[in-house]
Design a protein around this motif. Structure first.
Motif, PDB file in Angstrom:
ATOM      1  N   GLU A 176      -6.965   6.970  -0.092  1.00  0.00           N
ATOM      2  CA  GLU A 176      -5.659   7.344   0.311  1.00  0.00           C
ATOM      3  C   GLU A 176      -4.503   6.417  -0.036  1.00  0.00           C
ATOM      4  O   GLU A 176      -3.314   7.001  -0.434  1.00  0.00           O
ATOM      5  N   GLU A 177      -4.740   5.331   0.002  1.00  0.00           N
ATOM      6  CA  GLU A 177      -3.671   4.482  -0.414  1.00  0.00           C
ATOM      7  C   GLU A 177      -4.137   3.597  -1.519  1.00  0.00           C
ATOM      8  O   GLU A 177      -5.146   3.158  -1.830  1.00  0.00           O
TER       9      GLU A 177
ATOM     10  N   LYS B 154       0.961   5.449  -0.189  1.00  0.00           N
ATOM     11  CA  LYS B 154       0.018   6.550  -0.019  1.00  0.00           C
ATOM     12  C   LYS B 154      -0.038   7.355  -1.116  1.00  0.00           C
ATOM     13  O   LYS B 154       0.912   7.363  -1.902  1.00  0.00           O
ATOM     14  N   LYS B 155      -1.059   8.017  -1.423  1.00  0.00           N
ATOM     15  CA  LYS B 155      -1.381   8.872  -2.711  1.00  0.00           C
ATOM     16  C   LYS B 155      -0.344   9.941  -2.716  1.00  0.00           C
ATOM     17  O   LYS B 155       0.144  10.044  -3.832  1.00  0.00           O
ATOM     18  N   GLU B 156      -0.277  10.569  -1.357  1.00  0.00           N
ATOM     19  CA  GLU B 156       0.756  11.626  -1.499  1.00  0.00           C
ATOM     20  C   GLU B 156       2.030  11.149  -1.824  1.00  0.00           C
ATOM     21  O   GLU B 156       2.718  12.101  -2.504  1.00  0.00           O
ATOM     22  N   ASP B 157       2.563  10.295  -1.573  1.00  0.00           N
ATOM     23  CA  ASP B 157       4.072   9.914  -1.768  1.00  0.00           C
ATOM     24  C   ASP B 157       4.057   9.909  -3.369  1.00  0.00           C
ATOM     25  O   ASP B 157       4.994  10.269  -3.663  1.00  0.00           O
TER      26      ASP B 157
ATOM     27  N   LEU C 135       0.877  -1.170   0.047  1.00  0.00           N
ATOM     28  CA  LEU C 135      -0.010  -0.088  -0.075  1.00  0.00           C
ATOM     29  C   LEU C 135       0.799   1.132   0.049  1.00  0.00           C
ATOM     30  O   LEU C 135       1.673   1.359   0.738  1.00  0.00           O
TER      31      LEU C 135
END
Lengths: 804, 70
Positions: free
Chosen positions: A67-68, A37-40, A35
């Motif tokens: 988010e993931e 993260k989306k931000e990453d 998983l």
């Protein structure tokens, strides 16, 4: 790719370190989920922009709601790369969770295995979950359904057709109209040959096999073979009682009465008219009788003459052999007048007088010779036995010959025309004589006694027919022997003599010696002794003197004709005479037959005892030979001819018609008619010498003349002159004899003064009678008789008239 | 037909009877074919040698053979 939410990614090593998903360290096969993260991811994207591995999925990451994000290590590279990104939350959840379920299931399986091994393990209860309603997720199938369903692309046009109101309910008439007849009513797509779609077949591979059509067929024939079959049957008949019963039945009587009339009518019709007349045939015959005259003549068939025996001789009489075809006999006499005879009497004794037998097969040599004591002026074959010949001599004796020995020879005269057959039982010198070319000489068997015979030449001799005989009184009796045994002769010494060739009641030497003598060569009777009993002792039975009533001069008969005569004109009689011949050959009956006494024999009443006589002076006398108490008077006499009557002959067809021929004319008489002849010819220029009736045609007769011609008279054609005359020879005709040799051949034997015997064939027309000739001639005679009677009546009438 | 009475010899009689019976039947049927009201009364056969006359009836036949009168 059926999973639109899966995006394969390639993670480089750098990326893997950044996100801590290094292969085989952080992410393994079992733990393939990571998983992130989306931000990453977004930071990574900003940092490394195009180099980042997430670049292709940039948009998806930005739009990702959660988010993931799940990154899955694709060990087997299922989706083409080593990692793939799951784009949706759901899918992420599914991926994360099912392995758990799968793990759970694996655990359950292990447990089940354990349970199975134990066989006592309790299954975990499968909790039944009723299906939970889920919202329909469109997977794109509704598009396909839409495509497949049929919908109206265009709206349908509606036509409303209404009629005028007044025509409501009225009958409707529909008509048809062809669409093609009116232009532009339709639009069609005509077919045309589109060349783009035609493919020319250039080659074709075809296989063919030829097989003969063979068919087996069979037939069966029926073989029919002929088989002999016989049926025997016999007709049904009534027994006698039944016959009687039916004869007496009533029905039969009725039938007969009803039928009788018809039958009688038919029978009467038959009686009235001859129903068997063939009218066509009768018609044809009449025409042929008026045929041309060229057919009517006598064809020369043969002529016989012999220089040795017939030198300076004339033929006085000719006779045909009754049985044997082609044998004819003639008697030769000296051609001398009485005075010359007297002068030469000495010389004449040395010369033999003969009767010569000729055969058709040998015209040069006579077959047989009969020795005669004197010149024979007339002779006759016996009708019942042609081997017996009776002749009348110049000196008045009657001579008999028997040629039975030579009969065989005569019969075979045709076949042996040079080879002589030797007969049996003949003495040697006769055989020697036969071996030569001389014809055999047969001596006469018997001569009559000189005192009792005629005093002058016998001019006529006849045999009496075989059905009656005459006794001394002249009465006729039946002839039991049925052979001709009696003769009648006439001579110019005014007498007619009856002779009998049988033995008289005077004792005669027994014949047995005579028979033996015949075989022993002795003093030699070289002749058969058939008539030995008569030889030189023969006396006539009856002597009739023809005397004239008023003067002492008697009639001198030359020819005689009896009512009952035997005629040879029926060839069917041959059989009868042959039968008699057979009987006679066995014995010599003439000597043994004695004259039966008058009481034994039955008297024949219906035999006529009348006769016609032609005399030397030209008179015809009709008389009766039956002797009565008073002196004989001839009943009728007529002086018709002017000279010697040399022929008196009865017609072969009519018993009562007699032809008499004198030197200058002839006459036809009817017996019973006392007034005179029926027909008398006019005087002719040339002397007539002989006359003879034709044997087949009733109205025809032949007359021989002094100049060697023959006149053929046909009563139906002409009665004032002959219908035909033909020249036969140059010398006087002395004798004519017709003869029927067969159905188609008729001969006429004509002898003349120079010793030549001509045999002529009578042509068909002359010999064949026409169909009604008999009736016509009869009619003619009757007419003449009627005329005579009428003439007499007129004479009487005139005599009466003269008186008045 | 069966002969009842005859003046000829037996074989000839039988022959004539049989043959003429058939002929008469045939002649009668011919006549009646042409006209059913008609019937055969008399039959005459003329030949070269004789004349044969036949008178038929329902049950019987009378046959006469005659030679030509000459």
């Amino acid at each position: 790719i059926g999973h639109p939410e899966i995006f394969p990614l390639v993670f480089t090593t750098q990326t893997q370190e950044i996100f801590k998903c290094r292969v085989d360290e952080d992410v393994t096969k079992e733990n393939c989920f990571k998983l992130i993260k989306k931000e990453d991811i977004i930071e990574d994207l900003k940092a490394r922009a195009a180099v980042s591995d997430f670049h292709p999925v940039k948009k998806i990451v930005q739009e990702y709601p959660g988010e993931e994000l799940l990154i899955v290590f694709d060990v087997e590279q299922q989706y083409g790369q080593n990692f793939y990104l799951v784009a949706t939350e759901e899918a992420k959840e599914n991926l994360l969770k099912p392995p758990e379920v799968a793990e759970e299931e694996e655990e359950e399986e292990e447990k089940e295995k354990e349970a199975d091994e134990n066989k006592e393990g309790t299954l975990e209860e499968f909790v039944y979950k009723p299906p939970v309603r889920k919202p329909w997720v469109s997977l794109g199938s509704e598009k396909e359904v839409e495509e497949e369903s049929v919908k109206d692309t265009a709206s349908k046009t509606k036509y409303l057709i209404s009629r005028v109101r007044r025509k409501f309910g009225a009958p409707v008439t529909f008509t048809d109209k062809n669409a093609s007849s009116v232009k532009d009513t339709y639009i069609e797509c005509t077919s045309y040959q589109d060349k783009t779609f035609s493919i020319k077949l250039l080659e074709k591979d075809v296989g063919a096999q030829i097989v003969p059509k063979v068919r087996e067929n069979s037939t069966q024939t029926k073989w029919t073979y002929p088989k002999n079959a016989a049926i025997q049957y016999f007709p049904r008949e009534f027994s006698d009682e039944e016959k009687k019963e039916s004869l007496s039945s009533k029905k039969l009587k009725e039938f007969i009465t009803s039928v009788l009339l018809r039958m009688e009518i038919a029978l009467q019709q038959n009686e009235i008219m001859n129903v068997f007349v063939d009218d066509w045939r009768a018609l044809a015959e009449d025409e042929s009788s008026y045929g041309s005259k060229s057919d009517i003549y006598l064809k020369e068939y043969q002529s016989f003459t012999d220089l040795h025996y017939l030198k300076d001789r004339t033929i006085s009489c000719v006779c045909w052999h009754p049985n044997i075809y082609g044998i004819i006999a003639e008697s030769a006499t000296e051609r001398l007048s009485y005075d010359e005879r007297v002068d030469l009497s000495g010389k004449l004794l040395l010369q033999k007088s003969v009767i010569l037998f000729w055969s058709f097969s040998d015209p040069l040599h006579p077959q047989l010779m009969l020795e005669c004591p004197e010149d024979i002026y007339c002779f006759q074959f016996s009708p019942s036995d042609p081997n017996i010949i009776a002749g009348g001599c110049f000196n008045g004796q009657v001579v008999l010959w028997d040629i039975s020995q030579y009969e065989e020879k005569l019969r075979n005269a045709k076949s042996s025309a040079g080879v002589k057959k030797t007969d049996v039982n003949l003495p040697s010198f006769i055989q020697a004589q036969q071996c030569g070319t001389e014809p055999p000489l047969v001596r006469y068997c018997a001569v009559s006694s000189i005192e009792y015979s005629h005093r002058t030449i016998i001019t006529d001799i006849h045999w009496l027919p075989d059905f009656f005989e005459v006794n001394r009184m002249g009465a006729t009796f039946e002839n039991r022997a049925e052979i001709c045994v009696q003769l009648v002769t006439c001579s110019p010494d005014c007498s007619i003599l009856f002779w009998d060739i049988r033995g008289t009641k005077l004792p005669v030497q027994p014949l047995s010696d005579k028979n033996k003598e015949e075989k022993i060569i002795d003093v030699l009777p070289d002749f058969p002794d058939t008539f030995k009993h008569l030889d030189l002792t023969w006396k006539p039975l009856i002597k009739i003197n023809l005397c004239k009533s008023d003067t002492s001069v008697d009639y001198s008969p030359i020819r005689i004709s009896l009512t009952e005569e035997y005629y040879h004109y029926k060839t069917s009689d041959k059989m009868q005479s042959q039968n008699k011949l057979v009987e006679l050959n066995k014995e010599s009956p003439y000597a043994e037959i004695s004259v039966p006494s008058g009481k034994i024999l039955k008297g024949l009443e219906n035999v006529s005892t009348n006769f016609f006589v032609g005399t030397e002076d030209g008179e015809i006398i009709y008389s009766d030979w039956k002797m009565e108490r008073d002196s004989k008077k001839p009943s009728q006499k007529h002086a018709v001819h002017d000279g010697i009557v040399h022929t008196v002959q009865r017609s072969p067809f009519f018993k009562d018609i007699v032809l008499s021929v004198g030197p200058w004319n002839f006459a036809i008489w009817k017996e019973g008619l006392a007034t005179g002849p029926i027909l008398q010819s006019c005087c002719s220029a040339v002397r007539y010498t002989v006359g003879q009736w034709s044997l087949t045609r009733p109205g025809v007769f032949f007359i021989g003349r002094e100049d060697g011609n023959i006149d053929i008279w046909d009563l139906l054609e002409k009665t004032h002159e002959p219908s035909q005359f033909q020249s036969i020879s140059i010398s006087m005709i002395t004798c004519i004899r017709p003869w029927i040799a067969s159905a188609k051949q008729q001969f006429l034997a004509v002898s003349d003064d120079s010793g030549v015997l001509h045999v002529l064939e009578i042509s068909w027309t002359l010999s064949h009678p026409s169909s009604n000739e008999h009736a016509n001639v009869l009619h003619y005679f009757e007419r003449e008789v009627e005329y005579q009677k009428y003439y007499e009546q007129r004479q009487e009438f005139r005599a009466k008239e003269r008186i008045e | 037909g069966i002969p009842i009475r005859t003046t000829l010899d037996n074989s000839t009689t039988v022959q004539y009877a049989g043959l003429l019976h058939q002929l008469t039947m045939r002649a009668r049927s011919t006549v009646r074919d042409i006209d059913p009201q008609n019937d055969l009364t008399f039959l005459r056969i003329r030949s070269k040698k004789h004349e044969i006359m036949v008178a038929p009836d329902n049950e019987y036949l009378l046959i006469v053979i005659q030679n030509p009168c000459e």
